[in-house]
Motif scaffolding. Structure first.
Motif, short mmCIF file in Angstrom:
data_model
loop_
_atom_site.label_atom_id
_atom_site.label_comp_id
_atom_site.label_asym_id
_atom_site.label_seq_id
_atom_site.Cartn_x
_atom_site.Cartn_y
_atom_site.Cartn_z
N ASN A 49 0.81 -1.23 0.00
CA ASN A 49 0.00 0.00 0.00
C ASN A 49 0.84 1.27 0.00
O ASN A 49 0.57 2.22 0.74
CB ASN A 49 -0.98 0.01 1.17
N TYR A 50 1.88 1.28 -0.81
CA TYR A 50 2.71 2.47 -0.97
C TYR A 50 2.18 3.33 -2.11
O TYR A 50 1.31 2.92 -2.87
CB TYR A 50 4.17 2.10 -1.25
N GLU A 51 2.75 4.52 -2.23
CA GLU A 51 2.40 5.40 -3.34
C GLU A 51 3.06 4.91 -4.62
O GLU A 51 4.11 4.27 -4.58
CB GLU A 51 2.86 6.83 -3.04
N PHE A 52 2.47 5.25 -5.75
CA PHE A 52 3.00 4.83 -7.04
C PHE A 52 3.88 5.91 -7.69
O PHE A 52 4.05 5.93 -8.89
CB PHE A 52 1.86 4.46 -7.99
N PHE A 53 4.45 6.78 -6.88
CA PHE A 53 5.31 7.83 -7.39
C PHE A 53 6.59 7.26 -8.00
O PHE A 53 7.06 7.73 -9.03
CB PHE A 53 5.66 8.81 -6.26
N PHE A 54 7.14 6.23 -7.38
CA PHE A 54 8.37 5.63 -7.89
C PHE A 54 8.15 4.93 -9.23
O PHE A 54 9.06 4.82 -10.04
CB PHE A 54 8.93 4.65 -6.87
N VAL A 55 6.93 4.46 -9.46
CA VAL A 55 6.60 3.83 -10.74
C VAL A 55 6.64 4.88 -11.85
O VAL A 55 7.10 4.59 -12.96
CB VAL A 55 5.22 3.14 -10.65
N MET A 56 6.20 6.08 -11.57
CA MET A 56 6.25 7.15 -12.57
C MET A 56 7.69 7.54 -12.89
O MET A 56 8.02 7.83 -14.04
CB MET A 56 5.48 8.37 -12.08
N ILE A 57 8.56 7.51 -11.89
CA ILE A 57 9.98 7.78 -12.14
C ILE A 57 10.58 6.69 -13.01
O ILE A 57 11.32 6.96 -13.96
CB ILE A 57 10.74 7.92 -10.81
#
Length: 93
Positions: A49-57
């Protein structure tokens, strides 16, 4: 699911390591590996349940890598006429 992802990842790595003739096949295998890493990252972040900000990077870097690879491919085809690795001399490049 994890078995399927690991088989896909190692098949992409095997294609990348075994295919040394065409630049286009090498670039396609690199993009396949990046997509598998994207799936792994999404599953990992979704599980905890983490944010998907790293996926965008990761997607941003993969798009830059793909654009750079395609520009190298186009410049090689324009200068040499094909994308075979065996006709290039490292001293000419």
């Amino acid at each position: 699911m994890m078995m399927y992802i690991s088989v896909c990842f190692f098949s992409g790595v095997w294609v990348f390591c075994s295919n040394r003739k065409h630049l286009l096949a090498t670039l396609l295998s690199l993009e396949f590996i990046v997509l598998i890493l994207y799936m792994i990252m999404c599953n990992y972040l979704n599980e905890f349940n983490y944010e998907f900000f790293f996926v965008m990077i990761l997607l941003t870097f993969s798009v830059c890598e793909g654009a750079l690879g395609l520009s190298i491919l186009v410049s090689m085809i324009r200068s040499y006429g094909n994308d075979f690795f065996n006709i290039y001399s490292m001293l000419e490049c």
